[in-house]
Design an enzyme around this catalytic site. Structure first.
Site, PDB file in Angstrom:
ATOM      1  N   GLU A 112      78.215   8.201  67.241  1.00  0.00           N
ATOM      2  CA  GLU A 112      77.716   9.404  66.580  1.00  0.00           C
ATOM      3  C   GLU A 112      76.809   9.004  65.413  1.00  0.00           C
ATOM      4  O   GLU A 112      77.087   8.030  64.710  1.00  0.00           O
ATOM      5  CB  GLU A 112      78.891  10.233  66.055  1.00  0.00           C
ATOM      6  CG  GLU A 112      78.646  11.719  66.045  1.00  0.00           C
ATOM      7  CD  GLU A 112      79.926  12.519  65.808  1.00  0.00           C
ATOM      8  OE1 GLU A 112      80.051  13.060  64.704  1.00  0.00           O
ATOM      9  OE2 GLU A 112      80.782  12.584  66.707  1.00  0.00           O
ATOM     10  N   ASP A 172      75.143  11.233  62.292  1.00  0.00           N
ATOM     11  CA  ASP A 172      75.273  12.596  61.773  1.00  0.00           C
ATOM     12  C   ASP A 172      74.428  12.865  60.545  1.00  0.00           C
ATOM     13  O   ASP A 172      74.451  12.089  59.581  1.00  0.00           O
ATOM     14  CB  ASP A 172      76.730  12.871  61.354  1.00  0.00           C
ATOM     15  CG  ASP A 172      77.715  12.705  62.494  1.00  0.00           C
ATOM     16  OD1 ASP A 172      77.319  12.902  63.653  1.00  0.00           O
ATOM     17  OD2 ASP A 172      78.890  12.391  62.216  1.00  0.00           O
ATOM     18  N   GLU A 175      74.799  16.033  58.199  1.00  0.00           N
ATOM     19  CA  GLU A 175      75.653  17.204  57.994  1.00  0.00           C
ATOM     20  C   GLU A 175      75.268  17.848  56.669  1.00  0.00           C
ATOM     21  O   GLU A 175      75.214  17.178  55.635  1.00  0.00           O
ATOM     22  CB  GLU A 175      77.119  16.784  57.988  1.00  0.00           C
ATOM     23  CG  GLU A 175      77.564  16.251  59.347  1.00  0.00           C
ATOM     24  CD  GLU A 175      78.800  15.346  59.278  1.00  0.00           C
ATOM     25  OE1 GLU A 175      79.577  15.367  60.239  1.00  0.00           O
ATOM     26  OE2 GLU A 175      78.968  14.625  58.262  1.00  0.00           O
TER      27      GLU A 175
END
Length: 311
Positions: free
Chosen positions: A126, A128, A130
């Site tokens: 992953e 990310d 955010e």
């Protein structure tokens, strides 16, 4: 000189309090002018949302606009919503212009990220970006994170304040991912570089991933265990995604381009993508000194043994 009337004293005190309140409320954005850097987002063509993405969840809260060139995603009491890329990619440049919901946003999480949890549930990767609606104030926070080969117990989070108000206009959030490094960029300014180190290869995302754009209720996760949950009195919370860019090695089911050298004609595999330039390093240093307020590498209470790349 005669003393000021009591009402004037009260008025001055109120004005001072309001001034302090405004400055403390807005102190995390619009305070700095970033250094000039190369605009990678100008080098790649845009992909319309309708062509490049499918609805991931919350279909009734997904609205495609302007012939599908951009999308508004909503969070309300019934559901959040999200998009997933129709293709998987192995390395590339990925970017979106995002305008965040204004007003009270505590507990709201907007994510622009890459993942292969759907095909690798036990050892997924992953990358990310955010965007976290943050505590009681109307400030948003940028969090970056990386997982590799299912290492979900070791989050590699870093958190930043913004130098602008991310709710007033669209701003570019971008990811470079290749054999050399992962770079997170905001309006083309690198804020974080995660180098691919052969000394500990297992911590580097290594499998094809899809690209996702989502909005969801992160009250328990993003607000100190639910201290400031989403207030649905202010719903719906609407985030807009535009100018989507996805350029990389299509994985269908084998990679469509080489990932080994730095002399390939592939635009995401040139020298400028293999290492940060002097100007980019200066800009990243600026962002990290001025705006970063948390890095996992400084969190000694959390790690009995620091992750290897922190040493």
């Amino acid at each position: 000189m005669s003393p000021l009337p009591e009402s004037t004293h009260l008025g001055l005190l109120l004005l001072l309090c309001l001034t302090l309140g405004v400055s403390s409320h807005s102190r995390h954005h619009m305070q700095y002018t970033p250094p000039n850097v190369t605009h990678f987002t100008d080098l790649f063509s845009h992909v319309s949302v309708s062509q490049g993405f499918s609805t991931f969840f919350g279909g009734s809260n997904v609205k495609l606009l302007n012939n599908g060139s951009y999308a508004n995603l909503a969070l309300d009491k019934s559901s959040g919503s999200g998009l997933a890329s129709k293709n998987k990619y192995y390395y590339g440049f990925f970017s979106a212009a995002i305008k965040l919901p204004a007003g009270q946003s505590s507990g709201v999480v907007v994510a622009f990220y890459m993942s292969n949890a759907d095909t690798n549930p036990h050892n997924h990767d992953e990358i990310d970006i955010e965007l976290l609606g943050h505590d009681k104030r109307n400030n948003w926070v940028l969090q970056t994170n990386i997982y590799a080969n299912g290492s979900v117990s070791t989050g590699r989070e870093e958190k930043f304040y913004f130098w602008f108000d991310p709710t007033e206009d669209y701003h570019h959030y971008s990811i470079i991912w290749n054999n050399h490094h992962i770079v997170f960029l905001v309006d083309n300014v690198p804020v974080r570089e995660f180098v691919h180190n052969n000394a500990y290869p297992s911590i580097y995302p290594s499998k094809p991933m899809s690209l996702y754009a989502t909005i969801w209720d992160g009250s328990q996760w993003a607000t100190h265990g639910g201290k400031y949950p989403v207030n649905y009195q202010y719903a719906p919370f609407v985030v807009s995604f535009a100018e989507m860019e996805m350029t990389g090695c299509l994985y269908t089911p084998s990679p469509s381009c080489s990932k080994t050298g730095t002399s390939s004609l592939d635009p995401v595999d040139g020298q400028e993508f293999a290492a940060l330039s002097k100007d980019q390093n200066v800009a990243m240093d600026w962002a990290r000194r001025k705006l970063m307020f948390y890095s996992y590498c400084n969190d000694k209470p959390r790690f009995k043994v620091m992750p290897p790349e922190c040493k």
